[in-house]
Design a protein around this motif. Structure first.
Motif: not given
Length: 157
Positions: A114, A137, A143
């Motif tokens: 992420s 998310y 993200a």
């Protein structure tokens, strides 16, 4: 020199804890000291130093992330090159080595990570290795990207 990965141990943890990113990157990743503490108490994570010969140039943390979703997923949770070694091609050279290491260690062809959405350079870097945004998310608003091993690098399981 040869690039290699070494587990963080009693012998090198202080040097790893002193690694840091450039000032403008501080909001994109936790300090290595925090990461080391997290890996000490959340034992699903493995902390490693990234070395060029005997020179420590970066840090990574990976493992099975049990905090994001109920599925068992392997994550490259942290990756950084020390501010003194940035812009020398280390990130591009270590990512394939980390992917191969993680793939073999966890016998998987899928790896997640992420990023802070504003970290465009990191997103471009990871996408250049085949990571793709999932549209999801994590609980911190980062993200999620997913990598699936290309056919020629898939493990013979």
């Amino acid at each position: 020199m040869s690039l290699h990965i070494r587990e963080v141990t009693k012998a090198n943890w202080r040097a790893v804890a002193n690694l840091t990113v450039a000032d403008e990157q501080q909001s994109y990743i936790e300090s290595t000291a925090f990461c080391l503490a997290e890996a000490m108490y959340d034992t699903q994570w493995k902390s490693v130093g990234l070395y060029d010969g005997d020179i420590l140039v970066g840090y990574a943390m990976y493992g099975i992330n049990i905090d994001v979703r109920p599925e068992i997923e392997v994550w490259l949770d942290r990756f950084m090159i020390d501010r003194n070694f940035q812009r020398k091609g280390y990130a591009k050279r270590f990512i394939p080595l980390l992917l191969e290491t993680i793939q073999k260690e966890y016998v998987t062809d899928t790896i997640f990570l992420s990023i802070i959405p504003a970290n465009n350079l990191a997103q471009q870097l990871y996408e250049s290795f085949g990571f793709a945004l999932t549209g999801e998310y994590d609980e911190f608003g980062e993200a999620i990207l997913k990598w699936i091993a290309p056919i020629q690098t898939k493990l013979n399981i």
